[in-house]
Design a protein around this motif. Structure first.
Motif, PDB file in Angstrom:
ATOM      1  N   ALA A   1      13.596  77.099  44.065  1.00  0.00           N
ATOM      2  CA  ALA A   1      12.551  78.016  43.579  1.00  0.00           C
ATOM      3  C   ALA A   1      12.862  78.518  42.173  1.00  0.00           C
ATOM      4  O   ALA A   1      11.959  78.830  41.395  1.00  0.00           O
ATOM      5  N   ALA A   2      14.166  78.576  41.838  1.00  0.00           N
ATOM      6  CA  ALA A   2      14.575  79.030  40.502  1.00  0.00           C
ATOM      7  C   ALA A   2      14.541  77.893  39.479  1.00  0.00           C
ATOM      8  O   ALA A   2      14.896  78.093  38.316  1.00  0.00           O
ATOM      9  N   GLY A   3      14.163  76.704  39.926  1.00  0.00           N
ATOM     10  CA  GLY A   3      14.005  75.580  39.006  1.00  0.00           C
ATOM     11  C   GLY A   3      15.190  74.649  38.916  1.00  0.00           C
ATOM     12  O   GLY A   3      15.251  73.770  38.060  1.00  0.00           O
ATOM     13  N   GLY A   4      16.184  74.833  39.801  1.00  0.00           N
ATOM     14  CA  GLY A   4      17.339  73.948  39.793  1.00  0.00           C
ATOM     15  C   GLY A   4      18.237  74.191  38.591  1.00  0.00           C
ATOM     16  O   GLY A   4      18.153  75.224  37.924  1.00  0.00           O
ATOM     17  N   GLY A   5      19.102  73.225  38.299  1.00  0.00           N
ATOM     18  CA  GLY A   5      20.024  73.348  37.170  1.00  0.00           C
ATOM     19  C   GLY A   5      20.922  74.565  37.301  1.00  0.00           C
ATOM     20  O   GLY A   5      21.269  74.983  38.407  1.00  0.00           O
ATOM     21  N   TRP A   6      21.306  75.141  36.150  1.00  0.00           N
ATOM     22  CA  TRP A   6      22.195  76.301  36.159  1.00  0.00           C
ATOM     23  C   TRP A   6      21.545  77.504  36.835  1.00  0.00           C
ATOM     24  O   TRP A   6      22.187  78.186  37.648  1.00  0.00           O
TER      25      TRP A   6
ATOM     26  N   GLY B   1      19.306  77.498  39.082  1.00  0.00           N
ATOM     27  CA  GLY B   1      19.268  77.212  40.510  1.00  0.00           C
ATOM     28  C   GLY B   1      20.616  77.450  41.167  1.00  0.00           C
ATOM     29  O   GLY B   1      20.709  78.017  42.260  1.00  0.00           O
ATOM     30  N   LEU B   2      21.680  77.026  40.479  1.00  0.00           N
ATOM     31  CA  LEU B   2      23.036  77.205  41.003  1.00  0.00           C
ATOM     32  C   LEU B   2      23.353  78.694  41.163  1.00  0.00           C
ATOM     33  O   LEU B   2      23.935  79.116  42.168  1.00  0.00           O
ATOM     34  N   MET B   3      22.964  79.493  40.176  1.00  0.00           N
ATOM     35  CA  MET B   3      23.200  80.934  40.253  1.00  0.00           C
ATOM     36  C   MET B   3      22.362  81.572  41.364  1.00  0.00           C
ATOM     37  O   MET B   3      22.836  82.462  42.082  1.00  0.00           O
ATOM     38  N   ALA B   4      21.131  81.117  41.519  1.00  0.00           N
ATOM     39  CA  ALA B   4      20.276  81.642  42.591  1.00  0.00           C
ATOM     40  C   ALA B   4      20.865  81.301  43.958  1.00  0.00           C
ATOM     41  O   ALA B   4      20.826  82.118  44.886  1.00  0.00           O
ATOM     42  N   GLU B   5      21.419  80.098  44.079  1.00  0.00           N
ATOM     43  CA  GLU B   5      22.060  79.711  45.344  1.00  0.00           C
ATOM     44  C   GLU B   5      23.237  80.627  45.653  1.00  0.00           C
ATOM     45  O   GLU B   5      23.389  81.091  46.784  1.00  0.00           O
ATOM     46  N   GLY B   6      24.074  80.869  44.649  1.00  0.00           N
ATOM     47  CA  GLY B   6      25.227  81.740  44.848  1.00  0.00           C
ATOM     48  C   GLY B   6      24.827  83.152  45.226  1.00  0.00           C
ATOM     49  O   GLY B   6      25.377  83.734  46.174  1.00  0.00           O
ATOM     50  N   ARG B   7      23.852  83.692  44.493  1.00  0.00           N
ATOM     51  CA  ARG B   7      23.372  85.055  44.795  1.00  0.00           C
ATOM     52  C   ARG B   7      22.828  85.143  46.218  1.00  0.00           C
ATOM     53  O   ARG B   7      23.120  86.090  46.958  1.00  0.00           O
ATOM     54  N   THR B   8      22.037  84.148  46.588  1.00  0.00           N
ATOM     55  CA  THR B   8      21.414  84.160  47.918  1.00  0.00           C
ATOM     56  C   THR B   8      22.463  84.068  49.012  1.00  0.00           C
ATOM     57  O   THR B   8      22.392  84.788  50.014  1.00  0.00           O
ATOM     58  N   TYR B   9      23.455  83.191  48.814  1.00  0.00           N
ATOM     59  CA  TYR B   9      24.511  83.050  49.816  1.00  0.00           C
ATOM     60  C   TYR B   9      25.231  84.389  50.010  1.00  0.00           C
ATOM     61  O   TYR B   9      25.494  84.805  51.148  1.00  0.00           O
ATOM     62  N   ILE B  10      25.524  85.072  48.908  1.00  0.00           N
ATOM     63  CA  ILE B  10      26.217  86.369  49.002  1.00  0.00           C
ATOM     64  C   ILE B  10      25.313  87.405  49.683  1.00  0.00           C
ATOM     65  O   ILE B  10      25.773  88.180  50.527  1.00  0.00           O
ATOM     66  N   GLU B  11      24.024  87.403  49.342  1.00  0.00           N
ATOM     67  CA  GLU B  11      23.079  88.350  49.942  1.00  0.00           C
ATOM     68  C   GLU B  11      22.967  88.163  51.457  1.00  0.00           C
ATOM     69  O   GLU B  11      22.759  89.131  52.197  1.00  0.00           O
ATOM     70  N   LEU B  12      23.115  86.935  51.925  1.00  0.00           N
ATOM     71  CA  LEU B  12      23.011  86.669  53.363  1.00  0.00           C
ATOM     72  C   LEU B  12      24.124  87.344  54.155  1.00  0.00           C
ATOM     73  O   LEU B  12      24.037  87.481  55.379  1.00  0.00           O
ATOM     74  N   ALA B  13      25.169  87.792  53.462  1.00  0.00           N
ATOM     75  CA  ALA B  13      26.260  88.508  54.131  1.00  0.00           C
ATOM     76  C   ALA B  13      25.802  89.854  54.694  1.00  0.00           C
ATOM     77  O   ALA B  13      26.541  90.497  55.442  1.00  0.00           O
ATOM     78  N   LEU B  14      24.602  90.296  54.334  1.00  0.00           N
ATOM     79  CA  LEU B  14      24.066  91.547  54.895  1.00  0.00           C
ATOM     80  C   LEU B  14      23.546  91.347  56.322  1.00  0.00           C
ATOM     81  O   LEU B  14      23.354  92.315  57.055  1.00  0.00           O
ATOM     82  N   ASP B  15      23.305  90.096  56.718  1.00  0.00           N
ATOM     83  CA  ASP B  15      22.763  89.799  58.045  1.00  0.00           C
ATOM     84  C   ASP B  15      23.856  90.000  59.102  1.00  0.00           C
ATOM     85  O   ASP B  15      24.914  89.370  59.016  1.00  0.00           O
ATOM     86  N   PRO B  16      23.618  90.859  60.112  1.00  0.00           N
ATOM     87  CA  PRO B  16      24.662  91.157  61.104  1.00  0.00           C
ATOM     88  C   PRO B  16      25.167  89.918  61.858  1.00  0.00           C
ATOM     89  O   PRO B  16      26.367  89.810  62.140  1.00  0.00           O
ATOM     90  N   GLU B  17      24.276  88.992  62.192  1.00  0.00           N
ATOM     91  CA  GLU B  17      24.685  87.781  62.911  1.00  0.00           C
ATOM     92  C   GLU B  17      25.615  86.935  62.035  1.00  0.00           C
ATOM     93  O   GLU B  17      26.657  86.453  62.492  1.00  0.00           O
ATOM     94  N   ILE B  18      25.246  86.777  60.775  1.00  0.00           N
ATOM     95  CA  ILE B  18      26.060  85.999  59.837  1.00  0.00           C
ATOM     96  C   ILE B  18      27.407  86.681  59.611  1.00  0.00           C
ATOM     97  O   ILE B  18      28.449  86.028  59.586  1.00  0.00           O
ATOM     98  N   GLN B  19      27.379  88.003  59.466  1.00  0.00           N
ATOM     99  CA  GLN B  19      28.634  88.756  59.283  1.00  0.00           C
ATOM    100  C   GLN B  19      29.609  88.457  60.407  1.00  0.00           C
ATOM    101  O   GLN B  19      30.770  88.120  60.171  1.00  0.00           O
ATOM    102  N   ARG B  20      29.121  88.585  61.624  1.00  0.00           N
ATOM    103  CA  ARG B  20      30.027  88.471  62.771  1.00  0.00           C
ATOM    104  C   ARG B  20      30.486  87.038  63.010  1.00  0.00           C
ATOM    105  O   ARG B  20      31.672  86.775  63.187  1.00  0.00           O
ATOM    106  N   ILE B  21      29.528  86.092  62.990  1.00  0.00           N
ATOM    107  CA  ILE B  21      29.871  84.712  63.354  1.00  0.00           C
ATOM    108  C   ILE B  21      30.577  83.966  62.224  1.00  0.00           C
ATOM    109  O   ILE B  21      31.657  83.392  62.417  1.00  0.00           O
TER     110      ILE B  21
END
Length: 200
Positions: free
Chosen positions: A81-86, A88-108
């Protein structure tokens, strides 16, 4: 209706056990999840768990792989969605870190995964992420967008920063504040790889 093949039945059993394991591990944590309860929830026996996964740890590995792979897919979609390339890579990293707020992801993934499965960089799901990062960085290197550096080393370090940032968020007493700090630091560190035009 045709009878299910042995392979189809085995796959159905695996899917049921992974779903039951995911629910039990998310609610109770790996250590407190009862094998008898989770197999009963799936309508299966403990023998089916042993046959398909070897033991409870083997089931956790399959559940972590499923959840972490879904995290990677969500991150990839953000990158696209961010257009790929650099960007996109930064958006992927940010999103992965943001997913750490999900309780299921945190625990498992972020608590029980490293505690019972060891080094996340050795997980199959993380290795698939690594290969995707290497591919993107190779394309960026070919375009002259990043500094000359070993691509695998850079990919491993960028992925490691994102994973460690997610671990920090998951363990934090103030996850939202930690998330903000972690993403800002991730972006500053990553930006060091970019080729910046000479200032006139």
């Amino acid at each position: 209706m045709a009878a299910k093949t042995r392979a189809e039945k085995m796959e159905e059993t695996r899917i049921k056990l992974i779903a039951a394991g995911r629910k039990a591990f998310a609610e109770k944590g790996f250590a407190d999840a009862s094998m008898d309860e989770l197999t009963a929830t799936a309508g299966l026996t403990r023998g089916a768990l042993y046959h398909n996964f070897g033991d409870k740890r083997g089931l956790l590995a399959a559940v972590v792989d499923e959840v972490d792979s879904a995290m990677a897919q969500t991150a990839k979609e953000a990158g696209d969605a961010a257009g790929g390339g650099w960007n996109g890579l930064m958006a992927e990293g940010r999103t992965y870190i943001e997913l750490a707020l999900d309780p299921e992801i945190q625990r498992i993934v972020l608590r029980d995964g490293p505690a019972f499965l060891g080094d996340p960089s050795q997980w199959p799901s993380q290795n698939r992420c690594l290969q995707a990062t290497i591919k993107t960085l190779t394309e960026l290197a070919d375009q002259g967008a990043i500094k000359p550096v070993d691509i695998e080393a850079l990919a491993r370090l960028l992925n490691g920063v994102a994973m460690n940032a997610a671990l920090w968020v998951a363990a934090s007493d103030n996850p939202q504040d930690t998330l903000r700090k972690a993403i800002a630091a991730f972006e500053v560190l990553a930006a060091g790889a970019l080729v910046t035009p000479d200032k006139k």
